[in-house]
Design a protein around this motif. Sequence first.
Motif, PDB file in Angstrom:
ATOM      1  N   PHE A   1       2.020  46.350  -2.418  1.00  0.00           N
ATOM      2  CA  PHE A   1       1.222  46.062  -3.606  1.00  0.00           C
ATOM      3  C   PHE A   1       0.001  45.244  -3.221  1.00  0.00           C
ATOM      4  O   PHE A   1       0.103  44.301  -2.441  1.00  0.00           O
ATOM      5  CB  PHE A   1       2.045  45.286  -4.621  1.00  0.00           C
ATOM      6  CG  PHE A   1       3.270  46.023  -5.073  1.00  0.00           C
ATOM      7  CD1 PHE A   1       4.519  45.662  -4.631  1.00  0.00           C
ATOM      8  CD2 PHE A   1       3.164  47.093  -5.945  1.00  0.00           C
ATOM      9  CE1 PHE A   1       5.640  46.333  -5.059  1.00  0.00           C
ATOM     10  CE2 PHE A   1       4.269  47.771  -6.374  1.00  0.00           C
ATOM     11  CZ  PHE A   1       5.527  47.391  -5.926  1.00  0.00           C
ATOM     12  N   THR A   2      -1.114  45.571  -3.775  1.00  0.00           N
ATOM     13  CA  THR A   2      -2.360  44.878  -3.447  1.00  0.00           C
ATOM     14  C   THR A   2      -2.306  43.417  -3.868  1.00  0.00           C
ATOM     15  O   THR A   2      -2.740  42.542  -3.126  1.00  0.00           O
ATOM     16  CB  THR A   2      -3.553  45.583  -4.134  1.00  0.00           C
ATOM     17  OG1 THR A   2      -3.557  46.945  -3.724  1.00  0.00           O
ATOM     18  CG2 THR A   2      -4.850  44.931  -3.751  1.00  0.00           C
ATOM     19  N   ASN A   3      -1.779  43.131  -5.061  1.00  0.00           N
ATOM     20  CA  ASN A   3      -1.701  41.746  -5.520  1.00  0.00           C
ATOM     21  C   ASN A   3      -0.844  40.910  -4.592  1.00  0.00           C
ATOM     22  O   ASN A   3      -1.179  39.764  -4.282  1.00  0.00           O
ATOM     23  CB  ASN A   3      -1.148  41.676  -6.944  1.00  0.00           C
ATOM     24  CG  ASN A   3      -2.106  42.264  -7.949  1.00  0.00           C
ATOM     25  OD1 ASN A   3      -3.302  42.315  -7.722  1.00  0.00           O
ATOM     26  ND2 ASN A   3      -1.586  42.721  -9.067  1.00  0.00           N
ATOM     27  N   ALA A   4       0.280  41.452  -4.140  1.00  0.00           N
ATOM     28  CA  ALA A   4       1.166  40.731  -3.222  1.00  0.00           C
ATOM     29  C   ALA A   4       0.451  40.448  -1.908  1.00  0.00           C
ATOM     30  O   ALA A   4       0.598  39.363  -1.329  1.00  0.00           O
ATOM     31  CB  ALA A   4       2.437  41.533  -2.988  1.00  0.00           C
ATOM     32  N   GLU A   5      -0.338  41.408  -1.439  1.00  0.00           N
ATOM     33  CA  GLU A   5      -1.090  41.204  -0.197  1.00  0.00           C
ATOM     34  C   GLU A   5      -2.102  40.079  -0.358  1.00  0.00           C
ATOM     35  O   GLU A   5      -2.266  39.239   0.531  1.00  0.00           O
ATOM     36  CB  GLU A   5      -1.801  42.493   0.210  1.00  0.00           C
ATOM     37  CG  GLU A   5      -0.880  43.586   0.660  1.00  0.00           C
ATOM     38  CD  GLU A   5      -1.600  44.911   0.902  1.00  0.00           C
ATOM     39  OE1 GLU A   5      -2.859  44.923   0.888  1.00  0.00           O
ATOM     40  OE2 GLU A   5      -0.913  45.922   1.089  1.00  0.00           O
ATOM     41  N   ILE A   6      -2.805  40.056  -1.471  1.00  0.00           N
ATOM     42  CA  ILE A   6      -3.815  39.020  -1.720  1.00  0.00           C
ATOM     43  C   ILE A   6      -3.159  37.648  -1.787  1.00  0.00           C
ATOM     44  O   ILE A   6      -3.648  36.680  -1.200  1.00  0.00           O
ATOM     45  CB  ILE A   6      -4.605  39.327  -3.006  1.00  0.00           C
ATOM     46  CG1 ILE A   6      -5.451  40.583  -2.813  1.00  0.00           C
ATOM     47  CG2 ILE A   6      -5.484  38.146  -3.404  1.00  0.00           C
ATOM     48  CD1 ILE A   6      -6.080  41.108  -4.091  1.00  0.00           C
ATOM     49  N   VAL A   7      -2.049  37.548  -2.503  1.00  0.00           N
ATOM     50  CA  VAL A   7      -1.333  36.277  -2.630  1.00  0.00           C
ATOM     51  C   VAL A   7      -0.877  35.797  -1.258  1.00  0.00           C
ATOM     52  O   VAL A   7      -1.034  34.633  -0.909  1.00  0.00           O
ATOM     53  CB  VAL A   7      -0.137  36.419  -3.607  1.00  0.00           C
ATOM     54  CG1 VAL A   7       0.810  35.248  -3.506  1.00  0.00           C
ATOM     55  CG2 VAL A   7      -0.649  36.568  -5.032  1.00  0.00           C
ATOM     56  N   SER A   8      -0.344  36.699  -0.464  1.00  0.00           N
ATOM     57  CA  SER A   8       0.126  36.331   0.884  1.00  0.00           C
ATOM     58  C   SER A   8      -1.026  35.933   1.794  1.00  0.00           C
ATOM     59  O   SER A   8      -0.936  34.947   2.518  1.00  0.00           O
ATOM     60  CB  SER A   8       0.893  37.496   1.514  1.00  0.00           C
ATOM     61  OG  SER A   8       2.079  37.735   0.812  1.00  0.00           O
ATOM     62  N   GLU A   9      -2.130  36.715   1.768  1.00  0.00           N
ATOM     63  CA  GLU A   9      -3.279  36.423   2.625  1.00  0.00           C
ATOM     64  C   GLU A   9      -3.888  35.062   2.320  1.00  0.00           C
ATOM     65  O   GLU A   9      -4.342  34.360   3.216  1.00  0.00           O
ATOM     66  CB  GLU A   9      -4.344  37.502   2.475  1.00  0.00           C
ATOM     67  CG  GLU A   9      -3.991  38.819   3.114  1.00  0.00           C
ATOM     68  CD  GLU A   9      -4.977  39.924   2.771  1.00  0.00           C
ATOM     69  OE1 GLU A   9      -5.979  39.655   2.063  1.00  0.00           O
ATOM     70  OE2 GLU A   9      -4.746  41.067   3.210  1.00  0.00           O
ATOM     71  N   GLY A  15       4.343  37.651  -0.644  1.00  0.00           N
ATOM     72  CA  GLY A  15       4.344  39.010  -1.159  1.00  0.00           C
ATOM     73  C   GLY A  15       5.576  39.753  -0.679  1.00  0.00           C
ATOM     74  O   GLY A  15       5.892  39.728   0.509  1.00  0.00           O
ATOM     75  N   LEU A  16       6.271  40.386  -1.581  1.00  0.00           N
ATOM     76  CA  LEU A  16       7.474  41.139  -1.241  1.00  0.00           C
ATOM     77  C   LEU A  16       7.131  42.617  -1.228  1.00  0.00           C
ATOM     78  O   LEU A  16       6.443  43.114  -2.116  1.00  0.00           O
ATOM     79  CB  LEU A  16       8.589  40.827  -2.236  1.00  0.00           C
ATOM     80  CG  LEU A  16       8.961  39.344  -2.309  1.00  0.00           C
ATOM     81  CD1 LEU A  16       9.899  39.083  -3.468  1.00  0.00           C
ATOM     82  CD2 LEU A  16       9.579  38.891  -1.005  1.00  0.00           C
ATOM     83  N   GLU A  17       7.625  43.318  -0.226  1.00  0.00           N
ATOM     84  CA  GLU A  17       7.244  44.709   0.006  1.00  0.00           C
ATOM     85  C   GLU A  17       7.692  45.673  -1.083  1.00  0.00           C
ATOM     86  O   GLU A  17       6.896  46.292  -1.744  1.00  0.00           O
ATOM     87  CB  GLU A  17       7.798  45.182   1.354  1.00  0.00           C
ATOM     88  CG  GLU A  17       7.130  44.525   2.545  1.00  0.00           C
ATOM     89  CD  GLU A  17       5.679  44.929   2.718  1.00  0.00           C
ATOM     90  OE1 GLU A  17       5.349  46.104   2.509  1.00  0.00           O
ATOM     91  OE2 GLU A  17       4.871  44.052   3.046  1.00  0.00           O
ATOM     92  N   ASN A  18       8.985  45.810  -1.265  1.00  0.00           N
ATOM     93  CA  ASN A  18       9.505  46.835  -2.162  1.00  0.00           C
ATOM     94  C   ASN A  18      10.495  46.195  -3.124  1.00  0.00           C
ATOM     95  O   ASN A  18      11.605  45.834  -2.735  1.00  0.00           O
ATOM     96  CB  ASN A  18      10.171  47.945  -1.349  1.00  0.00           C
ATOM     97  CG  ASN A  18      10.540  49.144  -2.193  1.00  0.00           C
ATOM     98  OD1 ASN A  18      10.632  49.055  -3.403  1.00  0.00           O
ATOM     99  ND2 ASN A  18      10.760  50.268  -1.541  1.00  0.00           N
TER     100      ASN A  18
END
Length: 146
Positions: A1-9, A15-18
């Motif tokens: 998920f794009t939002n999860a990637e942004i939060v993690s970055e 960010g959790l994958e699935n």
Amino acid sequence: FTNAEIVSERGLGIGLENLKKLEAKELASALTTCVTDAAMIDRAKLFEETVKAEQGLSRAVSIIDDFLADEVASGKWRASFERRKAEMAYLQSRRNPDFLRWLVGLPCNPRPTDFSVKLPPTASSLPSKPQSSQAPQTVGATDSVE
């Protein structure tokens, strides 16, 4: 998920994958990290202050109000929408050129990167010619002549 990637970055969370395959232990670990990691909490608080300072809701309301007043109420949006609808109908009615025809025509095209649609004039878009016994017709602000 794009939002999860942004939060993690940004280090604001994990960010959790699935989510469909997420197990309780993995979720518990991520939540524990988010509420106990002091650096992550500090970054989240700084991000919160930045977002609040942007006054996003007020800006969004202002942009929508301006759009409704300037585009919708004035009729500009409707005219643009109808124009685009006519362009799409025109494009769908035309035969797509095959690759060879496109390739041969490319060097002859003075503007090969101009993808604008040129609608042919139609009887409805042009003012009718005045009869000799009638006064000439004028085109108003709502009529379009091309």
